[in-house]
Design an enzyme around this catalytic site. Structure first.
Site, PDB file in Angstrom:
ATOM      1  N   SER A  11       0.986  -1.264   0.054  1.00  0.00           N
ATOM      2  CA  SER A  11       0.086   0.100   0.082  1.00  0.00           C
ATOM      3  C   SER A  11       0.863   1.320  -0.109  1.00  0.00           C
ATOM      4  CB  SER A  11      -0.747  -0.005   1.270  1.00  0.00           C
ATOM      5  OG  SER A  11      -1.654   1.304   1.194  1.00  0.00           O
ATOM      6  N   HIS A  36      -0.837  -1.559  -4.441  1.00  0.00           N
ATOM      7  CA  HIS A  36      -2.234  -1.249  -3.782  1.00  0.00           C
ATOM      8  C   HIS A  36      -2.368   0.302  -3.726  1.00  0.00           C
ATOM      9  CE1 HIS A  36      -5.985  -2.370  -1.755  1.00  0.00           C
ATOM     10  NE2 HIS A  36      -5.668  -1.193  -0.907  1.00  0.00           N
ATOM     11  N   ASP A  38      -4.631   3.350  -2.913  1.00  0.00           N
ATOM     12  CA  ASP A  38      -5.872   3.619  -2.139  1.00  0.00           C
ATOM     13  C   ASP A  38      -6.262   5.273  -2.659  1.00  0.00           C
ATOM     14  OD1 ASP A  38      -6.192   1.577  -0.127  1.00  0.00           O
ATOM     15  OD2 ASP A  38      -4.304   2.351   0.672  1.00  0.00           O
ATOM     16  N   MET A  40      -9.077   7.860  -1.785  1.00  0.00           N
ATOM     17  CA  MET A  40     -10.086   8.584  -0.900  1.00  0.00           C
ATOM     18  C   MET A  40     -10.361   9.900  -1.176  1.00  0.00           C
ATOM     19  SD  MET A  40      -7.895   7.357   2.502  1.00  0.00           S
ATOM     20  CE  MET A  40      -7.086   5.647   2.603  1.00  0.00           C
ATOM     21  N   HIS A  70      -8.153   0.622  -4.985  1.00  0.00           N
ATOM     22  CA  HIS A  70      -9.173   0.453  -3.983  1.00  0.00           C
ATOM     23  C   HIS A  70      -9.847   1.837  -4.041  1.00  0.00           C
ATOM     24  CE1 HIS A  70     -10.144  -0.292   0.435  1.00  0.00           C
ATOM     25  NE2 HIS A  70     -11.327  -0.160  -0.368  1.00  0.00           N
ATOM     26  N   MET A  72     -12.401   4.200  -2.479  1.00  0.00           N
ATOM     27  CA  MET A  72     -12.980   4.746  -1.140  1.00  0.00           C
ATOM     28  C   MET A  72     -13.776   6.138  -1.398  1.00  0.00           C
ATOM     29  SD  MET A  72     -10.109   3.200   1.802  1.00  0.00           S
ATOM     30  CE  MET A  72      -8.809   3.377   0.505  1.00  0.00           C
ATOM     31  N   MET A 142     -11.915  -5.692   4.381  1.00  0.00           N
ATOM     32  CA  MET A 142     -11.246  -4.579   5.185  1.00  0.00           C
ATOM     33  C   MET A 142     -11.257  -5.393   6.716  1.00  0.00           C
ATOM     34  SD  MET A 142     -10.238  -2.505   3.112  1.00  0.00           S
ATOM     35  CE  MET A 142      -9.703  -1.315   4.675  1.00  0.00           C
ATOM     36  N   GLY A 147      -9.330   4.369   5.782  1.00  0.00           N
ATOM     37  CA  GLY A 147      -9.061   5.904   5.977  1.00  0.00           C
ATOM     38  C   GLY A 147      -7.925   6.067   6.291  1.00  0.00           C
ATOM     39  N   PHE A 148      -7.111   5.389   7.076  1.00  0.00           N
ATOM     40  CA  PHE A 148      -5.914   5.641   7.416  1.00  0.00           C
ATOM     41  C   PHE A 148      -4.940   4.272   7.365  1.00  0.00           C
ATOM     42  CE2 PHE A 148      -8.422   8.853   9.146  1.00  0.00           C
ATOM     43  CZ  PHE A 148      -7.860   9.890   8.817  1.00  0.00           C
ATOM     44  N   GLY A 149      -3.623   4.470   7.327  1.00  0.00           N
ATOM     45  CA  GLY A 149      -2.704   3.373   7.724  1.00  0.00           C
ATOM     46  C   GLY A 149      -2.320   3.217   8.966  1.00  0.00           C
ATOM     47  N   GLY A 150      -1.498   2.036   9.200  1.00  0.00           N
ATOM     48  CA  GLY A 150      -0.899   2.008  10.569  1.00  0.00           C
ATOM     49  C   GLY A 150      -1.998   1.438  11.629  1.00  0.00           C
ATOM     50  N   ASP A 180      -6.925  -6.148   4.008  1.00  0.00           N
ATOM     51  CA  ASP A 180      -6.403  -5.024   4.201  1.00  0.00           C
ATOM     52  C   ASP A 180      -6.774  -4.514   5.543  1.00  0.00           C
ATOM     53  OD1 ASP A 180      -5.368  -2.588   3.940  1.00  0.00           O
ATOM     54  OD2 ASP A 180      -6.665  -1.657   2.311  1.00  0.00           O
ATOM     55  N   GLY A 181      -5.643  -4.441   6.221  1.00  0.00           N
ATOM     56  CA  GLY A 181      -5.850  -3.754   7.548  1.00  0.00           C
ATOM     57  C   GLY A 181      -5.013  -4.456   8.637  1.00  0.00           C
ATOM     58  N   GLY A 182      -3.726  -3.553   9.028  1.00  0.00           N
ATOM     59  CA  GLY A 182      -2.938  -4.038  10.186  1.00  0.00           C
ATOM     60  C   GLY A 182      -2.000  -5.573   9.877  1.00  0.00           C
ATOM     61  N   GLY A 202       0.920  -2.242   4.399  1.00  0.00           N
ATOM     62  CA  GLY A 202       1.368  -0.702   4.406  1.00  0.00           C
ATOM     63  C   GLY A 202       2.626  -0.507   5.161  1.00  0.00           C
ATOM     64  N   SER A 203       2.319   0.008   6.539  1.00  0.00           N
ATOM     65  CA  SER A 203       3.619   0.605   7.258  1.00  0.00           C
ATOM     66  C   SER A 203       4.322  -0.707   7.650  1.00  0.00           C
ATOM     67  CB  SER A 203       2.712   1.064   8.684  1.00  0.00           C
ATOM     68  OG  SER A 203       1.859  -0.037   9.197  1.00  0.00           O
TER      69      SER A 203
END
Length: 223
Positions: A11, A36, A38, A40, A70, A72, A142, A147-150, A180-182, A202-203
């Site tokens: 991401s 990826h 994103d 938004m 993606h 959003m 999801m 909305g936000f990474g990390g 996607d997420g964490g 991502g992070s």
């Protein structure tokens, strides 16, 4: 399954935006399978990111890379989808809450030769997928609120990955499930055990000071 059965989707939301070309080039050289992307709109989610012109520039620089867009945004319109398709999207997913005619939009994406996917928020039930299998190439689950990474993975959402895989199996459909997420090296193996095959990272990748080590750790965990 082996690592090569899975795909790592990096991401770029978590990359160094002032050195994005460098970060993406490095990640691709280390074995990132998918970029990826994103999108938004400050409406569907409380953040704003990349437009189609930005994707076109990225695709020109990395023509062989797979770009996973993606959306959003709200509403999801054919005009928006067309803009990202023309810019070089290979995969496009969107949220059903932001589209009145979900089946029509999925068909429109597929008709352009692009893989079509639906993105399911943590509280979005997967039952609607039963009526859309022939229009779906992948499902994006999801595991955080977008909305936000990390963010930290919402553990309860992982069961949805299994639910989606089981529903597809009942209909004899081969559907990729993306999460996607964490996602990070310490939990990617557990997430894979629920049935996921594509992992948005991502992070845990772009936020690392040693991206080679970060990618090696992800691959080892999946292997």
């Amino acid at each position: 399954m082996t690592y090569k059965t899975f795909k790592i989707a990096g991401s770029i939301l978590s990359a160094d935006l002032l050195n994005l070309e460098r970060d993406v080039a490095e990640a691709l050289s280390l074995g990132m399978d998918v970029v990826h992307f994103d999108v938004m709109d400050y409406h569907f989610v409380p953040n704003m990111t990349f437009g189609p012109g930005f994707l076109a520039a990225m695709k020109k620089r990395f023509p062989d890379a797979v770009f996973d867009v993606h959306l959003m945004v709200d509403p999801v319109s054919e005009a928006i989808v067309d803009d990202y398709a023309k810019a070089g999207a290979d995969w496009i997913s969107f949220h059903p809450e932001a589209c009145i005619h979900t089946e029509r939009m999925l068909s429109h994406i597929q008709e352009m030769g692009i893989k079509a996917g639906l993105a399911l928020n943590p509280s979005t039930p997967p039952q609607m997928l039963r009526y859309l299998w022939d229009k779906l190439d992948f499902v994006l689950v999801m595991t955080v609120n977008p909305g936000f990474g990390g963010q930290k993975t919402i553990q309860a959402t992982l069961k949805k990955v299994t639910d989606v895989k089981n529903m597809a199996k009942e209909e004899n459909r081969e559907i990729l499930v993306e999460v996607d997420g964490g996602v990070k090296s310490s939990n990617i193996s557990e997430i894979a055990s629920y049935g996921a095959e594509v992992f948005v990272v991502g992070s845990a990748l772009f936020g690392s000071s040693d991206k080679k080590q970060a990618m090696d750790d992800l691959k080892k965990a999946l292997a």
